[in-house]
Design a protein around this motif. Structure first.
Motif, PDB file in Angstrom:
ATOM      1  N   ALA A   7      -8.711   0.829  -0.577  1.00 15.73           N
ATOM      2  CA  ALA A   7      -8.620  -0.261   0.409  1.00 15.73           C
ATOM      3  C   ALA A   7      -9.187  -1.563  -0.189  1.00 15.73           C
ATOM      4  O   ALA A   7      -8.893  -1.886  -1.322  1.00 15.73           O
ATOM      5  CB  ALA A   7      -9.277   0.146   1.718  1.00 15.73           C
ATOM      6  N   PHE A  77     -15.232   3.671  -0.708  1.00 16.48           N
ATOM      7  CA  PHE A  77     -14.213   3.056   0.156  1.00 16.48           C
ATOM      8  C   PHE A  77     -14.878   2.551   1.433  1.00 16.48           C
ATOM      9  O   PHE A  77     -16.018   2.910   1.728  1.00 16.48           O
ATOM     10  CB  PHE A  77     -13.110   4.074   0.478  1.00 16.48           C
ATOM     11  N   PRO A  79     -15.212   2.186   5.727  1.00 13.94           N
ATOM     12  CA  PRO A  79     -14.996   3.134   6.831  1.00 13.94           C
ATOM     13  C   PRO A  79     -13.501   3.284   7.110  1.00 13.94           C
ATOM     14  O   PRO A  79     -12.750   2.304   7.016  1.00 13.94           O
ATOM     15  CB  PRO A  79     -15.714   2.464   8.008  1.00 13.94           C
ATOM     16  N   VAL A  80     -13.070   4.489   7.445  1.00 16.09           N
ATOM     17  CA  VAL A  80     -11.638   4.774   7.560  1.00 16.09           C
ATOM     18  C   VAL A  80     -11.070   4.168   8.846  1.00 16.09           C
ATOM     19  O   VAL A  80     -11.778   3.954   9.833  1.00 16.09           O
ATOM     20  CB  VAL A  80     -11.370   6.289   7.522  1.00 16.09           C
ATOM     21  N   THR A  81      -9.751   3.867   8.812  1.00 21.14           N
ATOM     22  CA  THR A  81      -9.090   3.213   9.950  1.00 21.14           C
ATOM     23  C   THR A  81      -7.705   3.801  10.209  1.00 21.14           C
ATOM     24  O   THR A  81      -6.753   3.079  10.469  1.00 21.14           O
ATOM     25  CB  THR A  81      -8.963   1.698   9.708  1.00 21.14           C
ATOM     26  N   GLY A  82      -7.598   5.143  10.126  1.00 22.36           N
ATOM     27  CA  GLY A  82      -6.285   5.765  10.375  1.00 22.36           C
ATOM     28  C   GLY A  82      -6.047   6.039  11.846  1.00 22.36           C
ATOM     29  O   GLY A  82      -6.677   5.440  12.715  1.00 22.36           O
ATOM     30  N   GLY A  83      -5.133   6.959  12.097  1.00 20.94           N
ATOM     31  CA  GLY A  83      -4.829   7.371  13.457  1.00 20.94           C
ATOM     32  C   GLY A  83      -3.849   6.442  14.152  1.00 20.94           C
ATOM     33  O   GLY A  83      -3.438   5.435  13.614  1.00 20.94           O
TER      34      GLY A  83
ATOM     35  N   GLU B  56      -2.962   2.901   3.423  1.00 27.84           N
ATOM     36  CA  GLU B  56      -3.391   3.502   2.158  1.00 27.84           C
ATOM     37  C   GLU B  56      -4.106   4.809   2.496  1.00 27.84           C
ATOM     38  O   GLU B  56      -4.687   4.945   3.576  1.00 27.84           O
ATOM     39  CB  GLU B  56      -4.354   2.540   1.455  1.00 27.84           C
ATOM     40  N   HIS B  86       0.945  12.656   9.954  1.00 24.26           N
ATOM     41  CA  HIS B  86       0.404  11.305   9.758  1.00 24.26           C
ATOM     42  C   HIS B  86       1.135  10.659   8.598  1.00 24.26           C
ATOM     43  O   HIS B  86       1.222  11.241   7.518  1.00 24.26           O
ATOM     44  CB  HIS B  86      -1.096  11.363   9.480  1.00 24.26           C
ATOM     45  N   PHE B 127      -7.740   7.255   5.684  1.00 22.07           N
ATOM     46  CA  PHE B 127      -6.643   6.291   5.748  1.00 22.07           C
ATOM     47  C   PHE B 127      -7.247   4.905   5.974  1.00 22.07           C
ATOM     48  O   PHE B 127      -8.265   4.780   6.672  1.00 22.07           O
ATOM     49  CB  PHE B 127      -5.736   6.573   6.967  1.00 22.07           C
ATOM     50  N   TRP B 128      -6.565   3.882   5.439  1.00 23.22           N
ATOM     51  CA  TRP B 128      -7.006   2.497   5.667  1.00 23.22           C
ATOM     52  C   TRP B 128      -5.780   1.652   5.968  1.00 23.22           C
ATOM     53  O   TRP B 128      -4.795   1.678   5.219  1.00 23.22           O
ATOM     54  CB  TRP B 128      -7.738   1.953   4.449  1.00 23.22           C
ATOM     55  N   TRP B 139      -7.154  -6.356   5.842  1.00 17.70           N
ATOM     56  CA  TRP B 139      -7.609  -4.979   6.084  1.00 17.70           C
ATOM     57  C   TRP B 139      -8.199  -4.876   7.480  1.00 17.70           C
ATOM     58  O   TRP B 139      -8.972  -5.730   7.901  1.00 17.70           O
ATOM     59  CB  TRP B 139      -8.650  -4.570   5.038  1.00 17.70           C
TER      60      TRP B 139
END
Lengths: 83, 154
Positions: A7, A77, A79-83, B56, B86, B127-128, B139
């Motif tokens: 990221a 990296f 903090p994650v931001t998926g979903g 990503e 996903h 995931f990002w 971002w």
């Protein structure tokens, strides 16, 4: 050892991974960060605020006080931001 | 658990309706099926128009984390089957990003397990999101409310 970035750490460092010569006595991720910030002003800026850094050792989330060995795969990296 | 636990992390688009139909057919005996589909919103976190989003991920770790979540859901609730899909890569506004389906004998387990899986996908899968709009790419910052939501399941 190989260190991986994702990221905005990857985009700001302009690399997805790099080989890092780990100084003797460095055993934890915080110790590794202490070394990484000496590599360049860019590294110093990206790793300045550790509260917004997350890490994994061998693809498992790890706290920054976790110990690693040079054969491990270490990644930093945000903090994650998926979903 | 007699059904199947499945998870896919993929660049390819998927069709939520077709996935749900297949999932339903493969869950005989279920009394309840819950599904959730997450889509790319047409605006970014600041309300500006969004053209696309790039996700990503950490290849290898992502698949392992997502699979571990489906197993955790099956451990915590009485489920007949679980499916998580996903996507990663570049997604246009309106495209499905994430799909969760749970099948159980009774509705409560299916609802709770799907809710749990989404909270963990938001906070424990590497995931990002990079949002692309007229003013460039940015971002996405993690939200404290997502951490609070995930903390409910301890």
């Amino acid at each position: 050892m190989r260190v991986r970035y994702f990221a905005w750490l990857r985009s700001r460092l302009n690399r997805a991974e790099e080989d890092v010569a780990v100084p003797a006595g460095v055993t934890t991720l915080n110790g590794l960060l202490d070394h990484l910030i000496t590599l360049s002003p860019g590294h110093a800026a990206v790793f300045a605020d550790r509260t917004i850094l997350r890490a994994a050792i061998n693809q498992v989330f790890a706290d920054l006080d976790s110990a690693f060995t040079p054969t491990d795969e270490v990644a930093f990296f945000p903090p994650v931001t998926g979903g | 658990m007699s059904g199947s636990i499945a998870s896919r992390v993929q660049a390819e688009p998927f069709e939520p309706g077709a996935e749900l139909a297949r999932f339903t057919k493969a869950a005989p005996g279920a009394g309840a099926i819950v599904s959730f589909t997450g889509l790319v919103r047409g605006e970014d976190h600041a309300g500006r128009a969004l053209t696309a989003m790039t996700l990503e991920h950490y290849p290898g770790m992502t698949e392992a984390q997502v699979h571990a979540m489906t197993e955790e859901a099956a451990r915590r609730w009485s489920l007949l089957s679980v499916l998580v899909i996903h996507r990663f890569g570049r997604l246009e506004a309106g495209a499905p990003i994430v799909f969760v389906a749970t099948a159980s004998p009774h509705r409560r387990a299916a609802f709770e397990a799907a809710d749990f899986l989404m909270d963990w996908l938001k906070t424990k899968a590497p995931f990002w999101k990079l949002e692309e709009g007229a003013e460039g790419a940015e971002w996405v910052a993690a939200k404290a409310e997502d951490d609070q939501a995930a903390a409910r399941w301890r």
